[in-house]
Design a protein around this motif. Structure first.
Motif, PDB file in Angstrom:
ATOM      1  N   ALA A  62       0.826  -0.984  -0.103  1.00  0.00           N
ATOM      2  CA  ALA A  62      -0.015  -0.059  -0.078  1.00  0.00           C
ATOM      3  C   ALA A  62       0.856   1.227  -0.073  1.00  0.00           C
ATOM      4  N   GLY A  63       0.423   2.185  -0.904  1.00  0.00           N
ATOM      5  CA  GLY A  63       1.170   3.391  -1.019  1.00  0.00           C
ATOM      6  C   GLY A  63       2.687   3.554  -1.679  1.00  0.00           C
ATOM      7  N   LEU A  64       3.045   2.326  -2.257  1.00  0.00           N
ATOM      8  CA  LEU A  64       4.383   2.079  -2.611  1.00  0.00           C
ATOM      9  C   LEU A  64       4.643   3.285  -3.881  1.00  0.00           C
ATOM     10  N   GLU A  65       3.558   3.378  -4.903  1.00  0.00           N
ATOM     11  CA  GLU A  65       3.564   4.390  -5.864  1.00  0.00           C
ATOM     12  C   GLU A  65       3.790   5.681  -5.253  1.00  0.00           C
ATOM     13  N   SER A  66       3.200   6.152  -4.059  1.00  0.00           N
ATOM     14  CA  SER A  66       3.260   7.460  -3.615  1.00  0.00           C
ATOM     15  C   SER A  66       4.698   7.592  -3.094  1.00  0.00           C
ATOM     16  N   VAL A  67       5.235   6.418  -2.569  1.00  0.00           N
ATOM     17  CA  VAL A  67       6.702   6.565  -1.959  1.00  0.00           C
ATOM     18  C   VAL A  67       7.644   6.666  -3.076  1.00  0.00           C
ATOM     19  N   ALA A  68       7.350   6.018  -4.260  1.00  0.00           N
ATOM     20  CA  ALA A  68       8.290   6.137  -5.421  1.00  0.00           C
ATOM     21  C   ALA A  68       8.240   7.594  -6.104  1.00  0.00           C
ATOM     22  N   ASN A  69       7.052   8.154  -6.098  1.00  0.00           N
ATOM     23  CA  ASN A  69       6.881   9.370  -6.673  1.00  0.00           C
ATOM     24  C   ASN A  69       7.615  10.416  -5.593  1.00  0.00           C
ATOM     25  N   ASP A  70       7.500  10.199  -4.288  1.00  0.00           N
ATOM     26  CA  ASP A  70       8.222  11.216  -3.421  1.00  0.00           C
ATOM     27  C   ASP A  70       9.673  11.077  -3.530  1.00  0.00           C
ATOM     28  N   LEU A  71      10.359   9.896  -3.712  1.00  0.00           N
ATOM     29  CA  LEU A  71      11.646   9.666  -3.776  1.00  0.00           C
ATOM     30  C   LEU A  71      12.192  10.270  -5.234  1.00  0.00           C
ATOM     31  N   LEU A  72      11.439  10.136  -6.206  1.00  0.00           N
ATOM     32  CA  LEU A  72      11.797  10.890  -7.517  1.00  0.00           C
ATOM     33  C   LEU A  72      11.847  12.320  -7.464  1.00  0.00           C
ATOM     34  N   ARG A  73      10.983  12.819  -6.758  1.00  0.00           N
ATOM     35  CA  ARG A  73      11.080  14.490  -6.754  1.00  0.00           C
ATOM     36  C   ARG A  73      12.070  15.003  -5.727  1.00  0.00           C
ATOM     37  N   LYS A  74      12.444  14.067  -4.770  1.00  0.00           N
ATOM     38  CA  LYS A  74      13.646  14.564  -3.801  1.00  0.00           C
ATOM     39  C   LYS A  74      14.927  14.533  -4.559  1.00  0.00           C
ATOM     40  N   LYS A  75      15.199  13.279  -5.356  1.00  0.00           N
ATOM     41  CA  LYS A  75      16.291  12.970  -6.042  1.00  0.00           C
ATOM     42  C   LYS A  75      16.403  14.037  -7.263  1.00  0.00           C
ATOM     43  N   HIS A  76      15.347  14.188  -7.818  1.00  0.00           N
ATOM     44  CA  HIS A  76      15.244  15.519  -8.958  1.00  0.00           C
ATOM     45  C   HIS A  76      15.881  16.585  -8.200  1.00  0.00           C
ATOM     46  N   THR A  77      15.335  17.042  -6.953  1.00  0.00           N
ATOM     47  CA  THR A  77      15.577  18.453  -6.386  1.00  0.00           C
ATOM     48  C   THR A  77      17.061  18.560  -6.101  1.00  0.00           C
ATOM     49  N   ILE A  78      17.809  17.279  -5.373  1.00  0.00           N
ATOM     50  CA  ILE A  78      19.121  17.106  -5.221  1.00  0.00           C
ATOM     51  C   ILE A  78      20.105  17.409  -6.485  1.00  0.00           C
ATOM     52  N   ALA A  79      19.406  16.783  -7.675  1.00  0.00           N
ATOM     53  CA  ALA A  79      20.341  16.783  -8.936  1.00  0.00           C
ATOM     54  C   ALA A  79      20.375  18.185  -9.597  1.00  0.00           C
ATOM     55  N   LYS A  80      19.011  18.827  -9.310  1.00  0.00           N
ATOM     56  CA  LYS A  80      19.080  20.208  -9.862  1.00  0.00           C
ATOM     57  C   LYS A  80      19.825  21.059  -8.993  1.00  0.00           C
ATOM     58  N   SER A  81      19.926  20.943  -7.776  1.00  0.00           N
ATOM     59  CA  SER A  81      20.675  21.851  -7.017  1.00  0.00           C
ATOM     60  C   SER A  81      22.363  21.558  -7.186  1.00  0.00           C
ATOM     61  N   LYS A  82      22.630  20.346  -7.432  1.00  0.00           N
ATOM     62  CA  LYS A  82      23.871  19.956  -7.662  1.00  0.00           C
ATOM     63  C   LYS A  82      24.414  20.627  -9.042  1.00  0.00           C
ATOM     64  N   GLY A  83      23.367  20.641  -9.993  1.00  0.00           N
ATOM     65  CA  GLY A  83      23.814  21.207 -11.505  1.00  0.00           C
ATOM     66  C   GLY A  83      24.043  22.751 -11.149  1.00  0.00           C
ATOM     67  N   ILE A  84      23.185  23.506 -10.498  1.00  0.00           N
ATOM     68  CA  ILE A  84      23.191  24.828 -10.208  1.00  0.00           C
ATOM     69  C   ILE A  84      24.652  25.202  -9.661  1.00  0.00           C
ATOM     70  N   LEU A  85      25.086  24.375  -8.740  1.00  0.00           N
ATOM     71  CA  LEU A  85      26.288  24.590  -7.876  1.00  0.00           C
ATOM     72  C   LEU A  85      27.503  24.214  -8.631  1.00  0.00           C
ATOM     73  N   PHE A  86      27.543  22.724  -9.192  1.00  0.00           N
ATOM     74  CA  PHE A  86      28.690  22.155  -9.699  1.00  0.00           C
ATOM     75  C   PHE A  86      28.740  21.705 -11.210  1.00  0.00           C
ATOM     76  N   GLY A  87      27.780  21.926 -11.976  1.00  0.00           N
ATOM     77  CA  GLY A  87      27.712  21.569 -13.306  1.00  0.00           C
ATOM     78  C   GLY A  87      28.724  22.075 -13.943  1.00  0.00           C
TER      79      GLY A  87
END
Length: 216
Positions: A62-87
């Motif tokens: 139960a709720g596995l899809e929501s967990v996956a969506n939440d993980l994707l958003r968090k990883k996306h935010t981290i990837a974007k911030s790293k690109g802004i600083l260290f790309g």
């Protein structure tokens, strides 16, 4: 940080050219000053990933899809911030602030402070930024962000104490950052140990073309 519907975002900026202001006598000729108008284009970069979930896993947990969506958003935010600083700026990567930046130049400040501490280093970097101009009489850049490795953050700020054993920077351990004179000092694990990043991030512009989306 703004949004746009354009896949190639054009922007124009004035670049000072000839002449400058001068004090003149009554009725005397005024000096001419000029600038050029340059148009550039910001090309979009894309951060993307995909994740596979079987039908059975989604049905059984139960709720596995929501967990996956939440993980994707968090990883996306981290990837974007790293690109802004260290790309590194090599296509398709964005060009980060640390790549736009340059090495500190001590100039007349070199070897001029007796028993320098961490804040002396920060203030020297801020002074270097504020006194370095792209053209004559340019408004000075005012650094507003300092980032150091978490190990250095602990050694230089969290564990720093006065002669009575009291912390010099109480907010360092409470809020994981220190604000001094309008400058925020934060830990960032991608900054190498022994290095310091000082910048005026108000000069770094980001434009969002397509919003964050998840498709199934």
């Amino acid at each position: 940080n703004i949004n746009t519907s354009l896949s190639a975002y054009p922007y124009s900026e004035p670049i000072p050219k000839d002449g400058d202001y001068s004090f003149v006598a009554e009725g005397a000729a005024k000096p001419q000053t000029d600038f050029t108008w340059e148009t550039n284009y910001a090309k979009p970069v894309k951060a993307a990933a995909w994740m596979r979930l079987t039908d059975e896993s989604v049905q059984d947990v139960a709720g596995l899809e929501s967990v996956a969506n939440d993980l994707l958003r968090k990883k996306h935010t981290i990837a974007k911030s790293k690109g802004i600083l260290f790309g590194d700026g090599i296509s398709p990567n964005p060009k980060g602030a640390t790549v736009y930046g340059r090495t500190f130049v001590a100039g007349a400040m070199a070897n001029s402070v007796t028993n320098p501490n961490f804040m002396d280093v920060v203030n020297a970097c801020i002074t270097d930024i504020g006194t370095t101009h792209n053209y004559q009489d340019e408004m000075p850049y005012m650094a507003n962000l300092v980032m150091i490795n978490p190990v250095d953050f602990f050694l230089q700020l969290v564990s720093a104490k006065d002669d009575n054993g009291l912390p010099l920077y109480p907010t360092a351990s409470l809020f994981n950052q220190v604000n001094i004179g309008g400058v925020t000092i934060k830990p960032e694990e991608n900054i190498p140990v022994g290095k310091i990043f000082v910048c005026d991030m108000s000069k770094y512009n980001t434009t969002n073309y397509m919003p964050y989306t998840v498709k199934i």
